[in-house]
Design a protein around this motif. Structure first.
Motif, PDB file in Angstrom:
ATOM      1  N   ARG A  23       3.909  10.982   7.281  1.00  0.00           N
ATOM      2  CA  ARG A  23       2.441  10.871   7.608  1.00  0.00           C
ATOM      3  C   ARG A  23       2.012  11.763   8.930  1.00  0.00           C
ATOM      4  NH1 ARG A  23       0.224   4.823   7.309  1.00  0.00           N
ATOM      5  NH2 ARG A  23      -2.065   5.845   7.330  1.00  0.00           N
ATOM      6  N   VAL A  24       2.807  11.350  10.112  1.00  0.00           N
ATOM      7  CA  VAL A  24       2.602  11.851  11.348  1.00  0.00           C
ATOM      8  C   VAL A  24       2.515  13.376  11.053  1.00  0.00           C
ATOM      9  CG1 VAL A  24       3.114  12.154  13.535  1.00  0.00           C
ATOM     10  CG2 VAL A  24       3.220   9.909  12.311  1.00  0.00           C
ATOM     11  N   ILE A  56      10.326   4.261   8.108  1.00  0.00           N
ATOM     12  CA  ILE A  56      10.352   5.135   8.945  1.00  0.00           C
ATOM     13  C   ILE A  56      10.215   6.609   8.486  1.00  0.00           C
ATOM     14  CG2 ILE A  56      11.535   6.231  10.863  1.00  0.00           C
ATOM     15  CD1 ILE A  56      12.387   3.407  11.812  1.00  0.00           C
ATOM     16  N   ASP A  57      10.733   6.873   7.413  1.00  0.00           N
ATOM     17  CA  ASP A  57      10.870   8.296   6.586  1.00  0.00           C
ATOM     18  C   ASP A  57       9.195   8.821   6.414  1.00  0.00           C
ATOM     19  OD1 ASP A  57      13.372   8.523   7.076  1.00  0.00           O
ATOM     20  OD2 ASP A  57      14.012   8.459   5.051  1.00  0.00           O
ATOM     21  N   ALA A  58       8.842   7.697   5.635  1.00  0.00           N
ATOM     22  CA  ALA A  58       7.254   7.895   5.161  1.00  0.00           C
ATOM     23  C   ALA A  58       6.246   7.861   6.347  1.00  0.00           C
ATOM     24  CB  ALA A  58       6.856   6.712   4.403  1.00  0.00           C
ATOM     25  N   CYS A 117       0.943  -1.267   0.036  1.00  0.00           N
ATOM     26  CA  CYS A 117      -0.085   0.075  -0.091  1.00  0.00           C
ATOM     27  C   CYS A 117       0.775   1.290  -0.026  1.00  0.00           C
ATOM     28  CB  CYS A 117      -0.811  -0.041   1.323  1.00  0.00           C
ATOM     29  SG  CYS A 117      -1.775   1.524   1.593  1.00  0.00           S
ATOM     30  N   SER A 118       0.550   2.088  -0.950  1.00  0.00           N
ATOM     31  CA  SER A 118       1.498   3.425  -0.894  1.00  0.00           C
ATOM     32  C   SER A 118       1.355   4.276   0.335  1.00  0.00           C
ATOM     33  CB  SER A 118       1.347   4.116  -2.280  1.00  0.00           C
ATOM     34  OG  SER A 118      -0.219   4.574  -2.194  1.00  0.00           O
ATOM     35  N   GLN A 119       0.239   3.910   0.975  1.00  0.00           N
ATOM     36  CA  GLN A 119       0.172   4.931   2.284  1.00  0.00           C
ATOM     37  C   GLN A 119       0.654   3.979   3.489  1.00  0.00           C
ATOM     38  OE1 GLN A 119      -3.321   7.320   2.880  1.00  0.00           O
ATOM     39  NE2 GLN A 119      -3.784   6.174   4.522  1.00  0.00           N
ATOM     40  N   HIS A 163       0.462   1.690   9.970  1.00  0.00           N
ATOM     41  CA  HIS A 163       1.609   1.878   9.356  1.00  0.00           C
ATOM     42  C   HIS A 163       2.721   0.558   9.518  1.00  0.00           C
ATOM     43  CE1 HIS A 163       4.326   4.560   7.085  1.00  0.00           C
ATOM     44  NE2 HIS A 163       5.297   4.060   7.725  1.00  0.00           N
ATOM     45  N   VAL A 164       3.050   0.254   8.499  1.00  0.00           N
ATOM     46  CA  VAL A 164       3.648  -1.144   8.429  1.00  0.00           C
ATOM     47  C   VAL A 164       5.124  -0.724   8.165  1.00  0.00           C
ATOM     48  CG1 VAL A 164       4.239  -3.582   7.532  1.00  0.00           C
ATOM     49  CG2 VAL A 164       1.736  -2.387   7.745  1.00  0.00           C
ATOM     50  N   LEU A 165       6.076  -0.994   9.351  1.00  0.00           N
ATOM     51  CA  LEU A 165       7.634  -0.688   9.153  1.00  0.00           C
ATOM     52  C   LEU A 165       8.226  -1.573   8.093  1.00  0.00           C
ATOM     53  CD1 LEU A 165       8.303  -0.148  12.835  1.00  0.00           C
ATOM     54  CD2 LEU A 165       7.903   1.618  11.076  1.00  0.00           C
TER      55      LEU A 165
END
Lengths: 199, 199
Positions: free
Chosen positions: B131-132, B125-127, B58-60, B106-108
């Motif tokens: 998001r946060v 983690i960057d993504a 998933c891109s998110q 969020h899957v690491l």
């Protein structure tokens, strides 16, 4: 599995149909497939497809083959006067791995198991009798499993072949190399005593 | 395996590459494939191929998906102010199966494991930080595994997010329902005591 994708769910279900693979193992295998490189996953997929499309039974001995005859039947160096009767192709492989047998095989593709509704007709016994009738074999070795059903199958076949001019033998039974007498059961000891050999 | 056909040998080798499948099991699986109906074998072959071709991240949230967004991210009923951080898609599935979590994930795609050479850069983690930073979450639940590496990963992430206006929590630790106190180890009892809850 909830909320996973349809293809993953389907893959888990297919893996779970394999023998000895439970639900959890099937999920682990599916995640493994997701993780590995595409080429590795497709190699497995193709190997399954290829086996189903290429492998059939040898028209002579019913071993697994990729052409009309299996590799054993095609091998001109095999002793064509010796025949070994086994239940399954995997029994044949086990004997081949021992490297001690020079002759041909006949694979029954099962054993007579009345409780499971498997009678002599469902095995390759008719083809076996036809092969033996041709008269090329001097010795036939029964290598069915040493179980009640395997022994019963061997007995049935030996009755059918008893009229023909061929020597019937069976695999030796006794204690196994590396075993400990104290922990051997009485059936094995009885076999070992009654079949005792000269030193 | 000696004297078997090439395609069977190849299939055994491919099965033996799967985790938890040894040589003997691989042979058993290959013989199973030989025995079952063609449609069943091809269903497994196709399921492997389909998963590799259709499933992506998933891109998110980096959950498994068959389109741009996974089924959780696509679901408009999910609470978009709650975020749960997990190591692997299978952890996400486990939480989904509990049916107790209404938010997003969020899957690491792993955990920080210096001994295996896995640093923060190899995870998503960057993504996550991006998001946060968007500011839509009010609470972030750390659901990494309760292991040294999982706890270390959670600590690293909580340091990164500590500046942002969001509540960080982690899964409760204590004794497990159905367990017996006598057989519980001291780490679990220490967690259970320090996190004791009002009756």
């Amino acid at each position: 599995m909830v909320q996973t994708t349809d293809s993953v769910t389907r893959l888990v279900e297919e893996f779970a149909k394999l023998p000895g693979i439970g639900r959890k193992s099937a999920e682990r295998l599916a995640y493994h497939i997701l993780r590995v490189h595409e080429s590795e996953a497709l190699a497995l997929s193709d190997a399954i497809r290829t086996v189903k499309q290429n492998v059939r039974y040898c028209s002579q001995c019913f071993n697994l083959a990729e052409s009309e005859l299996c590799s054993v039947c095609q091998d001109s160096r095999r002793d064509k006067t010796l025949l070994c009767i086994v239940e399954q192709p995997r029994d044949l492989m086990a004997i081949e791995q021992s490297g001690m047998y020079p002759g041909l095989y006949h694979v029954l593709l099962g054993r007579i198991a009345p409780l499971e509704g498997i009678g002599p007709d469902q095995l390759t016994i008719d083809a076996l009798v036809d092969r033996v009738r041709e008269g090329t074999f001097r010795e036939i070795i029964m290598a069915t499993n040493p179980t009640t059903e395997g022994d019963g199958t061997a007995l049935h076949i030996s009755n059918l072949l008893s009229e023909l001019p061929v020597t019937l033998t069976r695999l030796a039974r006794g204690i196994t190399t590396g075993s400990i007498l104290e922990f051997t059961n009485k059936e094995i000891l009885a076999d070992a005593l009654s079949g005792r050999q000269k030193l």
